[in-house]
Design an enzyme around this catalytic site. Sequence first.
Site, PDB file in Angstrom:
ATOM      1  N   ASP A   1       0.812  -1.219   0.000  1.00  0.00           N
ATOM      2  CA  ASP A   1       0.000   0.000   0.000  1.00  0.00           C
ATOM      3  C   ASP A   1       0.851   1.278   0.000  1.00  0.00           C
ATOM      4  OD1 ASP A   1      -2.289   1.552   0.202  1.00  0.00           O
ATOM      5  OD2 ASP A   1      -2.634   1.146   2.315  1.00  0.00           O
TER       6      ASP A   1
ATOM      7  N   GLU B   1      -2.677   9.968  -1.355  1.00  0.00           N
ATOM      8  CA  GLU B   1      -3.898   9.157  -1.492  1.00  0.00           C
ATOM      9  C   GLU B   1      -4.532   8.914  -0.130  1.00  0.00           C
ATOM     10  OE1 GLU B   1      -6.167   5.259  -1.596  1.00  0.00           O
ATOM     11  OE2 GLU B   1      -4.397   5.824  -0.452  1.00  0.00           O
ATOM     12  N   GLU B   2      -3.696   8.689   0.859  1.00  0.00           N
ATOM     13  CA  GLU B   2      -4.181   8.317   2.185  1.00  0.00           C
ATOM     14  C   GLU B   2      -4.757   9.510   2.954  1.00  0.00           C
ATOM     15  OE1 GLU B   2      -4.340   5.313   2.948  1.00  0.00           O
ATOM     16  OE2 GLU B   2      -2.652   4.155   2.198  1.00  0.00           O
TER      17      GLU B   2
ATOM     18  N   ASP C   1      -3.120  -0.993  -6.823  1.00  0.00           N
ATOM     19  CA  ASP C   1      -3.127  -0.720  -5.382  1.00  0.00           C
ATOM     20  C   ASP C   1      -3.241  -2.032  -4.609  1.00  0.00           C
ATOM     21  OD1 ASP C   1      -3.060   0.725  -3.041  1.00  0.00           O
ATOM     22  OD2 ASP C   1      -4.903   1.841  -3.410  1.00  0.00           O
TER      23      ASP C   1
ATOM     24  N   HIS D   1      -3.355  -1.830   6.356  1.00  0.00           N
ATOM     25  CA  HIS D   1      -3.318  -0.802   7.399  1.00  0.00           C
ATOM     26  C   HIS D   1      -2.899  -1.351   8.758  1.00  0.00           C
ATOM     27  CE1 HIS D   1      -5.764   2.632   5.336  1.00  0.00           C
ATOM     28  NE2 HIS D   1      -4.654   2.296   4.693  1.00  0.00           N
TER      29      HIS D   1
END
EC number: 2.3.2.5
Length: 361
Positions: A159, A201-202, A248, A330
């Site tokens: 990620d 992006e996050e 992704d 995550h």
Amino acid sequence: MAGGRHRRVVGTLHLLLLVAALPWASRGVSPSASAWPEEKNYHQPAILNSSALRQIAEGTSISEMWQNDLQPLLIERYPGSPGSYAARQHIMQRIQRLQADWVLEIDTFLSQTPYGYRSFSNIISTLNPTAKRHLVLACHYDSKYFSHWNNRVFVGATDSAVPCAMMLELARALDKKLLSLKTVSDSKPDLSLQLIFFDGEEAFLHWSPQDSLYGSRHLAAKMASTPHPPGARGTSQLHGMDLLVLLDLIGAPNPTFPNFFPNSARWFERLQAIEHELHELGLLKDHSLEGRYFQNYSYGGVIQDDHIPFLRRGVPVLHLIPSPFPEVWHTMDDNEENLDESTIDNLNKILQVFVLEYLHL
């Protein structure tokens, strides 16, 4: 990839309404545009034979990618951090060393975040920017911000360090073939290749329309207002995007990729065919047709990711993200130790064949 799973998925009805509205999306691809943007709608791949497939499989190197492209990215790299700068420099240097004459652009801007204004920098690398049409491969290079835990940092291997490394390896492995895209000839389509590495992006805190997709939101708006070809009236850089292939959450073992969008289904089917052919030739490692990556099912929604600002403006999208997400998503375990080398190597081969076929190389 950021935000809770329940916040990342838009329902089926929303997706159908979104897709139905695409041809009339504002500031994007309009029905009144001139004829050349429509060429992508009937573009066909140049199917490679088994000899060419073997050559591609031999030309890509997972060990070289791992050492030279991936490992330098396995650092904390949230926007504005020293690691973000290091990752950006690494990506640029890896591209600049190639022969294919990539044109690099850094799209730097400030945006309001939950922590005040922050600087973001997208990386756009284009072969032959004067070509009217481009196949676009994209990923994000930032990592999500997490507080350090027991002296561990979040490096976001799947990620999205691995997708970045895959794109760099593709550029290296296909360097000699991509040289021919420097010029346009009557025997080839007016078509080339572009790589985009998105920043931001996050989400910094909680996924929302304001706190997410910083880089892709900015770049999509910028490209929508930039005439293409230069000086053109009525067509923008978004018209020049044949297909946005977004990578992704790649690198964990046994991924399954669904098809998300009907208007790119024929390209998803091409990925399925390439995977099958490479398997039949014995060119994929630890791979079975029962556990194929590209599955015969469609996803009943759309995952929030960097393609969204482009999708809303009418750009065709092929979203290569596994469903379900990797188990390490995550967590501090999204690291090098939990990556699957064979899976990444196999997907490298599939993606490289796809690109060469699309570009008629």
